[in-house]
Write a protein that holds these residues in place. Sequence first.
Motif, PDB file in Angstrom:
ATOM      1  N   TYR A   1     -17.504 -18.103  25.339  1.00 54.98           N
ATOM      2  CA  TYR A   1     -16.868 -17.694  26.596  1.00 54.98           C
ATOM      3  C   TYR A   1     -15.564 -18.450  26.820  1.00 54.98           C
ATOM      4  N   ILE A   2     -15.556 -19.755  26.472  1.00 57.28           N
ATOM      5  CA  ILE A   2     -14.322 -20.554  26.651  1.00 57.28           C
ATOM      6  C   ILE A   2     -13.185 -19.925  25.855  1.00 57.28           C
ATOM      7  N   ARG A   3     -13.505 -19.522  24.593  1.00 55.82           N
ATOM      8  CA  ARG A   3     -12.452 -19.022  23.719  1.00 55.82           C
ATOM      9  C   ARG A   3     -11.939 -17.669  24.177  1.00 55.82           C
ATOM     10  N   ARG A   4     -12.771 -16.916  24.869  1.00 55.97           N
ATOM     11  CA  ARG A   4     -12.339 -15.574  25.256  1.00 55.97           C
ATOM     12  C   ARG A   4     -11.800 -15.533  26.676  1.00 55.97           C
ATOM     13  N   ALA A   5     -11.910 -16.696  27.392  1.00 60.52           N
ATOM     14  CA  ALA A   5     -11.655 -16.724  28.840  1.00 60.52           C
ATOM     15  C   ALA A   5     -10.369 -16.002  29.209  1.00 60.52           C
ATOM     16  N   SER A   6      -9.249 -16.450  28.582  1.00 64.56           N
ATOM     17  CA  SER A   6      -7.964 -15.878  29.028  1.00 64.56           C
ATOM     18  C   SER A   6      -7.883 -14.406  28.625  1.00 64.56           C
ATOM     19  N   LEU A   7      -8.682 -13.995  27.608  1.00 64.49           N
ATOM     20  CA  LEU A   7      -8.577 -12.589  27.166  1.00 64.49           C
ATOM     21  C   LEU A   7      -9.295 -11.655  28.135  1.00 64.49           C
ATOM     22  N   ILE A   8     -10.423 -12.172  28.705  1.00 66.80           N
ATOM     23  CA  ILE A   8     -11.180 -11.237  29.576  1.00 66.80           C
ATOM     24  C   ILE A   8     -11.176 -11.760  31.007  1.00 66.80           C
ATOM     25  N   ASN A   9     -10.015 -12.371  31.361  1.00 67.61           N
ATOM     26  CA  ASN A   9      -9.798 -12.752  32.752  1.00 67.61           C
ATOM     27  C   ASN A   9     -10.917 -13.620  33.317  1.00 67.61           C
ATOM     28  N   LEU A  10     -11.346 -14.584  32.525  1.00 64.22           N
ATOM     29  CA  LEU A  10     -12.376 -15.519  33.023  1.00 64.22           C
ATOM     30  C   LEU A  10     -11.742 -16.845  33.419  1.00 64.22           C
ATOM     31  N   GLY A  11     -10.434 -16.878  33.446  1.00 63.18           N
ATOM     32  CA  GLY A  11      -9.768 -18.117  33.863  1.00 63.18           C
ATOM     33  C   GLY A  11      -9.802 -18.203  35.389  1.00 63.18           C
ATOM     34  N   GLY A  12      -9.270 -19.320  35.881  1.00 64.30           N
ATOM     35  CA  GLY A  12      -9.085 -19.443  37.333  1.00 64.30           C
ATOM     36  C   GLY A  12     -10.337 -19.842  38.091  1.00 64.30           C
ATOM     37  N   LEU A  13     -10.186 -19.858  39.395  1.00 60.81           N
ATOM     38  CA  LEU A  13     -11.226 -20.381  40.274  1.00 60.81           C
ATOM     39  C   LEU A  13     -12.287 -19.334  40.593  1.00 60.81           C
ATOM     40  N   ALA A  14     -13.514 -19.839  40.797  1.00 64.38           N
ATOM     41  CA  ALA A  14     -14.591 -18.926  41.188  1.00 64.38           C
ATOM     42  C   ALA A  14     -14.541 -18.688  42.696  1.00 64.38           C
ATOM     43  N   GLY A  15     -13.764 -19.571  43.383  1.00 61.65           N
ATOM     44  CA  GLY A  15     -13.674 -19.395  44.838  1.00 61.65           C
ATOM     45  C   GLY A  15     -14.776 -20.150  45.557  1.00 61.65           C
ATOM     46  N   SER A  16     -15.538 -20.972  44.818  1.00 59.91           N
ATOM     47  CA  SER A  16     -16.610 -21.768  45.440  1.00 59.91           C
ATOM     48  C   SER A  16     -16.373 -23.237  45.076  1.00 59.91           C
ATOM     49  N   SER A  17     -17.157 -24.128  45.675  1.00 63.60           N
ATOM     50  CA  SER A  17     -17.070 -25.530  45.250  1.00 63.60           C
ATOM     51  C   SER A  17     -18.482 -26.064  45.076  1.00 63.60           C
ATOM     52  N   ASN A  18     -18.611 -27.187  44.339  1.00 65.54           N
ATOM     53  CA  ASN A  18     -19.972 -27.673  44.086  1.00 65.54           C
ATOM     54  C   ASN A  18     -20.286 -28.856  45.001  1.00 65.54           C
ATOM     55  N   VAL A  19     -21.474 -29.371  44.863  1.00 71.57           N
ATOM     56  CA  VAL A  19     -21.953 -30.381  45.825  1.00 71.57           C
ATOM     57  C   VAL A  19     -21.116 -31.670  45.731  1.00 71.57           C
ATOM     58  N   THR A  20     -20.433 -31.867  44.564  1.00 73.40           N
ATOM     59  CA  THR A  20     -19.641 -33.106  44.472  1.00 73.40           C
ATOM     60  C   THR A  20     -18.208 -32.827  44.928  1.00 73.40           C
ATOM     61  N   GLY A  21     -18.003 -31.648  45.490  1.00 74.48           N
ATOM     62  CA  GLY A  21     -16.700 -31.364  46.083  1.00 74.48           C
ATOM     63  C   GLY A  21     -15.693 -30.754  45.131  1.00 74.48           C
ATOM     64  N   ASP A  22     -16.093 -30.556  43.854  1.00 69.74           N
ATOM     65  CA  ASP A  22     -15.153 -29.952  42.896  1.00 69.74           C
ATOM     66  C   ASP A  22     -15.001 -28.449  43.157  1.00 69.74           C
ATOM     67  N   ASP A  23     -13.762 -27.941  43.072  1.00 70.94           N
ATOM     68  CA  ASP A  23     -13.595 -26.486  43.048  1.00 70.94           C
ATOM     69  C   ASP A  23     -14.233 -25.971  41.768  1.00 70.94           C
ATOM     70  N   GLN A  24     -15.051 -24.940  41.868  1.00 66.37           N
ATOM     71  CA  GLN A  24     -15.693 -24.414  40.654  1.00 66.37           C
ATOM     72  C   GLN A  24     -14.791 -23.371  40.004  1.00 66.37           C
ATOM     73  N   LYS A  25     -14.590 -23.550  38.701  1.00 66.78           N
ATOM     74  CA  LYS A  25     -13.862 -22.527  37.937  1.00 66.78           C
ATOM     75  C   LYS A  25     -14.885 -21.453  37.554  1.00 66.78           C
ATOM     76  N   LYS A  26     -14.375 -20.245  37.282  1.00 70.67           N
ATOM     77  CA  LYS A  26     -15.300 -19.180  36.836  1.00 70.67           C
ATOM     78  C   LYS A  26     -16.133 -19.688  35.659  1.00 70.67           C
ATOM     79  N   LEU A  27     -15.476 -20.438  34.757  1.00 73.13           N
ATOM     80  CA  LEU A  27     -16.212 -20.889  33.570  1.00 73.13           C
ATOM     81  C   LEU A  27     -17.206 -21.995  33.886  1.00 73.13           C
ATOM     82  N   ASP A  28     -16.981 -22.733  34.966  1.00 74.24           N
ATOM     83  CA  ASP A  28     -18.003 -23.710  35.408  1.00 74.24           C
ATOM     84  C   ASP A  28     -19.286 -22.950  35.722  1.00 74.24           C
ATOM     85  N   VAL A  29     -19.109 -21.836  36.446  1.00 76.05           N
ATOM     86  CA  VAL A  29     -20.275 -21.055  36.890  1.00 76.05           C
ATOM     87  C   VAL A  29     -20.927 -20.365  35.702  1.00 76.05           C
ATOM     88  N   ILE A  30     -20.107 -19.795  34.815  1.00 77.08           N
ATOM     89  CA  ILE A  30     -20.660 -19.108  33.627  1.00 77.08           C
ATOM     90  C   ILE A  30     -21.363 -20.111  32.720  1.00 77.08           C
TER      91      ILE A  30
END
Length: 338
Positions: A48-77
């Motif tokens: 998934y990491i290698r294909r991220a930019s090809l299938i628009n998996l880059g960028g933010l998921a629009g959520s954050s995690n309990v430690t306050g980090d903005d979650q990237k789409k790939l964090d969630v995937i």
Amino acid sequence: VGSERINTDIVTLTRYLNEEQTKHKEATGDFTLLCHALQFSFKSIAYYIRRASLINLGGLAGSSNVTGDDQKKLDVIGNDVFIAAMRSSGRVRVLVSEEEEEALVFDEYPEARYAVMCDPIDGSSNLDAGVSVGTIFGVFKLPIGAKGTKEDLLKPGTELVAAGFTMYGASAQLVMTMRGGAVNGFTMDNALGEFILTHPDMRIPKKRAIYSCNEGNSKYWEEPVLEWVNSLKQAEKPYSARYIGSMVADAYRTLLYGGIFAYPADKKSTKGKLRILYECAPMAMVFENDWVAGGQAVNSKMQRMIEVVPEHIHDRSGIFMGSYDEVQKVIDIHKKHG
Ligand code: AHG
Ligand code: MN
Ligand code: MN
Ligand code: MN
């Protein structure tokens, strides 16, 4: 074929795990099956990491995690892939992930004996810049009948039975160690779809004039840390600064080249930034590994990182880890400050 015979003695991760298992007569094979599930999750996340930019998996998921980090789409995937692989292995009782506020208890497997700690995507703030990211993991063995409660999870790194990390860089690298064993490095052969043992019995150089820390925090550093970094800059032969900003990438370079990686606790982050269960403790096991790997890892109080007990599953710590002599410099300066 003559002199240029090919090397047919290829040790895949699968073969390595099977050989390790045969060394333990009492082994049930559960740990081996867990490691196969870990292996699958690394392969799948790398995909998934290698294909991220090809299938628009880059960028933010629009959520954050309990430690306050903005979650990237790939964090969630990465988190979803990892949870699915651990759950379906049937060998995991409970899972702690950076991206999950609470520990995930798999009650469908009451007999399962392992607790897994995981940072599914480490270095995710760098993802969209194409910088190497990776997965960090640690494995505890639970007592029979354990229910995956907090007591089962808030343990020091000395109780880890295995730990390691991957780095999805030019190729996918895996560094892993089992308690009492060596630190071994594997490289993914994409054609075979196998991790191949390329760095058996890794040892970190005893010293190296490379330091790795985010000097953008120096305004908040405690006095001994400031003195330590200045001593490197004013050295007869000043140290090189190398900071990638992905712990797995900075750790992999430090393991291979030597030097020191530091994320000190400071006046702004009094407990430090990095999380004990799924960043500091697994890395400490790799860098120290009963000193097999030859390095040291300490927290901001100069205690052995691997002995630190977290207060909660997302508890943080300062960390200095790397070549034995380089970490010793930090310890000696802190001793001077008393
Ligand atoms: P994660 O991406 O899993 O949240 O971890 C990020 C960590 C670690 O990878 C890195 O060493 C550190 O954050 C970098 O922090 P700064 O950007 O504050 O230097
Ligand atoms: Mn994060
Ligand atoms: Mn991380
Ligand atoms: Mn992460």
